[in-house]
Motif scaffolding. Structure first.
Motif, PDB file in Angstrom:
ATOM      1  N   ILE A   1       0.849  -1.195   0.000  1.00  0.00           N
ATOM      2  CA  ILE A   1       0.000   0.000   0.000  1.00  0.00           C
ATOM      3  C   ILE A   1       0.881   1.241   0.000  1.00  0.00           C
ATOM      4  N   ALA A   2       0.286   2.358  -0.367  1.00  0.00           N
ATOM      5  CA  ALA A   2       1.018   3.627  -0.315  1.00  0.00           C
ATOM      6  C   ALA A   2       1.105   4.095   1.131  1.00  0.00           C
ATOM      7  N   ALA A   3       2.273   4.518   1.530  1.00  0.00           N
ATOM      8  CA  ALA A   3       2.497   5.028   2.888  1.00  0.00           C
ATOM      9  C   ALA A   3       3.691   5.969   2.840  1.00  0.00           C
ATOM     10  N   PRO A   4       3.802   6.880   3.818  1.00  0.00           N
ATOM     11  CA  PRO A   4       4.939   7.803   3.819  1.00  0.00           C
ATOM     12  C   PRO A   4       6.270   7.059   3.911  1.00  0.00           C
ATOM     13  N   ALA A   5       7.284   7.609   3.301  1.00  0.00           N
ATOM     14  CA  ALA A   5       8.631   7.073   3.484  1.00  0.00           C
ATOM     15  C   ALA A   5       9.072   7.304   4.920  1.00  0.00           C
ATOM     16  N   ALA A   6       9.904   6.409   5.431  1.00  0.00           N
ATOM     17  CA  ALA A   6      10.385   6.532   6.804  1.00  0.00           C
ATOM     18  C   ALA A   6      11.029   7.889   7.048  1.00  0.00           C
ATOM     19  N   ALA A   7      11.798   8.366   6.076  1.00  0.00           N
ATOM     20  CA  ALA A   7      12.474   9.661   6.228  1.00  0.00           C
ATOM     21  C   ALA A   7      11.480  10.795   6.412  1.00  0.00           C
ATOM     22  N   GLU A   8      10.341  10.702   5.753  1.00  0.00           N
ATOM     23  CA  GLU A   8       9.295  11.715   5.922  1.00  0.00           C
ATOM     24  C   GLU A   8       8.530  11.500   7.220  1.00  0.00           C
ATOM     25  N   HIS A   9       8.232  10.249   7.509  1.00  0.00           N
ATOM     26  CA  HIS A   9       7.410   9.917   8.664  1.00  0.00           C
ATOM     27  C   HIS A   9       8.058  10.374   9.974  1.00  0.00           C
ATOM     28  N   TRP A  10       9.381  10.164  10.109  1.00  0.00           N
ATOM     29  CA  TRP A  10      10.076  10.489  11.355  1.00  0.00           C
ATOM     30  C   TRP A  10      10.974  11.721  11.232  1.00  0.00           C
ATOM     31  N   GLN A  11      10.749  12.555  10.236  1.00  0.00           N
ATOM     32  CA  GLN A  11      11.669  13.666   9.994  1.00  0.00           C
ATOM     33  C   GLN A  11      11.732  14.644  11.172  1.00  0.00           C
TER      34      GLN A  11
ATOM     35  N   ASP B   1      19.190   8.015   5.020  1.00  0.00           N
ATOM     36  CA  ASP B   1      19.720   7.182   3.937  1.00  0.00           C
ATOM     37  C   ASP B   1      19.765   5.714   4.355  1.00  0.00           C
ATOM     38  N   ALA B   2      20.143   5.471   5.605  1.00  0.00           N
ATOM     39  CA  ALA B   2      20.247   4.095   6.081  1.00  0.00           C
ATOM     40  C   ALA B   2      18.895   3.392   6.096  1.00  0.00           C
ATOM     41  N   ALA B   3      17.836   4.132   6.407  1.00  0.00           N
ATOM     42  CA  ALA B   3      16.511   3.529   6.574  1.00  0.00           C
ATOM     43  C   ALA B   3      15.725   3.427   5.284  1.00  0.00           C
ATOM     44  N   HIS B   4      16.296   3.878   4.179  1.00  0.00           N
ATOM     45  CA  HIS B   4      15.571   3.851   2.909  1.00  0.00           C
ATOM     46  C   HIS B   4      15.331   2.417   2.458  1.00  0.00           C
ATOM     47  N   GLY B   5      14.125   2.153   1.975  1.00  0.00           N
ATOM     48  CA  GLY B   5      13.807   0.818   1.487  1.00  0.00           C
ATOM     49  C   GLY B   5      12.401   0.747   0.946  1.00  0.00           C
ATOM     50  N   GLN B   6      11.937  -0.480   0.671  1.00  0.00           N
ATOM     51  CA  GLN B   6      10.647  -0.687   0.013  1.00  0.00           C
ATOM     52  C   GLN B   6       9.669  -1.511   0.848  1.00  0.00           C
ATOM     53  N   THR B   7       9.963  -1.703   2.130  1.00  0.00           N
ATOM     54  CA  THR B   7       9.127  -2.536   2.998  1.00  0.00           C
ATOM     55  C   THR B   7       8.129  -1.686   3.763  1.00  0.00           C
ATOM     56  N   LEU B   8       6.909  -2.181   3.891  1.00  0.00           N
ATOM     57  CA  LEU B   8       5.950  -1.521   4.773  1.00  0.00           C
ATOM     58  C   LEU B   8       6.316  -1.872   6.209  1.00  0.00           C
TER      59      LEU B   8
ATOM     60  N   GLY C   1      10.199   1.670   4.479  1.00  0.00           N
ATOM     61  CA  GLY C   1      11.633   1.802   4.696  1.00  0.00           C
ATOM     62  C   GLY C   1      12.340   0.469   4.574  1.00  0.00           C
ATOM     63  N   ALA C   2      13.560   0.407   5.084  1.00  0.00           N
ATOM     64  CA  ALA C   2      14.354  -0.816   5.029  1.00  0.00           C
ATOM     65  C   ALA C   2      13.716  -1.887   5.916  1.00  0.00           C
ATOM     66  N   PRO C   3      13.749  -3.149   5.507  1.00  0.00           N
ATOM     67  CA  PRO C   3      13.024  -4.198   6.227  1.00  0.00           C
ATOM     68  C   PRO C   3      13.500  -4.450   7.648  1.00  0.00           C
ATOM     69  N   TRP C   4      14.714  -4.035   7.982  1.00  0.00           N
ATOM     70  CA  TRP C   4      15.269  -4.299   9.305  1.00  0.00           C
ATOM     71  C   TRP C   4      15.000  -3.171  10.312  1.00  0.00           C
TER      72      TRP C   4
ATOM     73  N   ILE D   1      23.540  -6.222   6.474  1.00  0.00           N
ATOM     74  CA  ILE D   1      23.426  -4.769   6.560  1.00  0.00           C
ATOM     75  C   ILE D   1      24.718  -4.164   7.091  1.00  0.00           C
ATOM     76  N   GLU D   2      25.151  -3.066   6.486  1.00  0.00           N
ATOM     77  CA  GLU D   2      26.349  -2.381   6.947  1.00  0.00           C
ATOM     78  C   GLU D   2      26.188  -1.956   8.414  1.00  0.00           C
ATOM     79  N   PRO D   3      27.167  -2.218   9.257  1.00  0.00           N
ATOM     80  CA  PRO D   3      27.059  -1.859  10.669  1.00  0.00           C
ATOM     81  C   PRO D   3      26.744  -0.385  10.901  1.00  0.00           C
ATOM     82  N   ASP D   4      27.348   0.496  10.094  1.00  0.00           N
ATOM     83  CA  ASP D   4      27.106   1.924  10.296  1.00  0.00           C
ATOM     84  C   ASP D   4      25.650   2.301  10.026  1.00  0.00           C
ATOM     85  N   ALA D   5      24.988   1.587   9.134  1.00  0.00           N
ATOM     86  CA  ALA D   5      23.575   1.867   8.873  1.00  0.00           C
ATOM     87  C   ALA D   5      22.746   1.565  10.103  1.00  0.00           C
ATOM     88  N   ILE D   6      22.995   0.425  10.729  1.00  0.00           N
ATOM     89  CA  ILE D   6      22.272   0.063  11.952  1.00  0.00           C
ATOM     90  C   ILE D   6      22.570   1.068  13.051  1.00  0.00           C
TER      91      ILE D   6
END
Length: 330
Positions: free
Chosen positions: A153-163, A203-210, A238-241, A272-277
């Motif tokens: 479904i359509a939903a805000p990107a994580a970056a927008e949701h928690w900006q 950038d780290a949280a970007h992804g395609q998962t609801l 965002g990212a699935p993790w 997943i890259e450690p720095d992203a987490i």
């Protein structure tokens, strides 16, 4: 205060401290719920967990059937009705494809909204966490992420949701370093570094998962058929993790063990890259710490204590990860 969380930490209940009861709802809304459900309400059991000041109750109908009803009006939370409308949209879209409660009806009266949901036959995970139940939940989260990728479904990107929310360290660095130091001397000494880590979370949280966006033990039910994930108004993409990392401070706080051991072994974070987490962990830790230092929001008097406890646990985990990163660089 040292800012380190020991085994003697007092774990606050996952409760905002107030809940509306069925009898306190406007009569017009109660009538609308009963009409939609086909029978009058004869008994109520209020849910103990969660931070909404609205109604969240299991209701028994005169017909013998049980339903679960959530309701809020502008009077109990200014954006409460919109929160429930958003959740109704998510549940309707996920019906039959994901382990979520079935939405039977959404009813409105004046500025009140009520969701009539199926009464899921299950229970919240035991607290402190039981090892087998935690394993069941962690496996279910991996399966959920697979089901919800790509987002159905359509939903805000994580970056927008928690900006606005994920700016805690930057706000504290600019305005309240003394409060940070009082809570945790280590964080006070490293607030600028933590603010820098926080800036890279989008950038780290970007992804395609609801994503659920608010997973904790009180937002899931263990049933005979598996785990049902409830309370979906904060869904984003965002990212699935990301859900896993955001949930682990509460898991550790509630006796679920070392979050680093979980994130190291979980299938969602294996590659997943450690720095992203670390950047996402820094962002949510700043959210908890900044929030814990604010006055309690109207109608949710116990929220800040819960945020503080999660913030301290998250700080310990973040300090561990940053120490490992320093060793790796050296």
């Amino acid at each position: 205060m040292s800012g380190d969380v020991g085994d003697d930490i007092v774990v606050p209940a996952a409760s905002g401290g107030t809940r509306l009861r069925w009898s306190a709802l406007p009569s017009s809304l109660r009538t609308a719920v009963e009409s939609a459900s086909g029978s009058r309400v004869v008994a109520e059991r209020s849910a103990s967990g969660g931070f909404s000041p609205g109604l969240a109750s299991r209701l028994t109908l005169a017909s013998g059937r049980r339903i679960f009803v959530k309701a809020m009006g502008e009077a109990c939370l200014p954006n409460g009705p919109q929160i429930l409308r958003r959740e109704a949209c998510v549940l309707s879209a996920l019906a039959g494809s994901a382990p979520v409660p079935r939405l039977e009806h959404m009813v409105e009266s004046d500025d009140w909204v009520a969701l009539v949901l199926e009464d899921v036959q299950g229970s919240s995970p035991r607290q402190p966490w039981d090892h087998a139940e935690l394993g069941q939940v962690l496996s279910a989260m991996a399966a959920l992420a697979a089901t919800l990728t790509p987002a159905p479904i359509a939903a805000p990107a994580a970056a927008e949701h928690w900006q606005d929310e994920f700016t805690g360290w930057r706000q504290l660095a600019a305005s309240d370093r003394a409060a940070v130091t009082e809570l945790s001397p280590w964080a006070g000494d490293h607030v600028d570094e933590l603010a820098r880590w926080e800036t890279s979370w989008t950038d780290a949280a970007h992804g395609q998962t609801l994503l659920h966006g608010d997973l904790r033990a009180d937002n899931m039910l263990l049933t005979a058929d598996g785990v049902v994930f409830v309370d979906w108004p904060w869904a984003c993409v965002g990212a699935p993790w990301v859900d896993l990392v955001l949930m682990l401070p509460s898991v550790a706080m509630q006796g679920g063990g070392d979050p680093e051991a979980i994130v190291t072994s979980h299938p969602l974070t294996q590659t997943i890259e450690p720095d992203a987490i670390t950047s996402v962990l820094a962002a949510v830790t700043g959210f908890f710490v900044f929030g814990s230092l604010q006055p309690p929001p109207p109608g949710i008097p116990l929220l800040r204590g819960f945020q503080r406890a999660q913030g301290l646990v998250a700080l310990n985990w973040l300090r561990q990860r940053l120490g490992q990163a320093d060793l790796a660089r050296n």
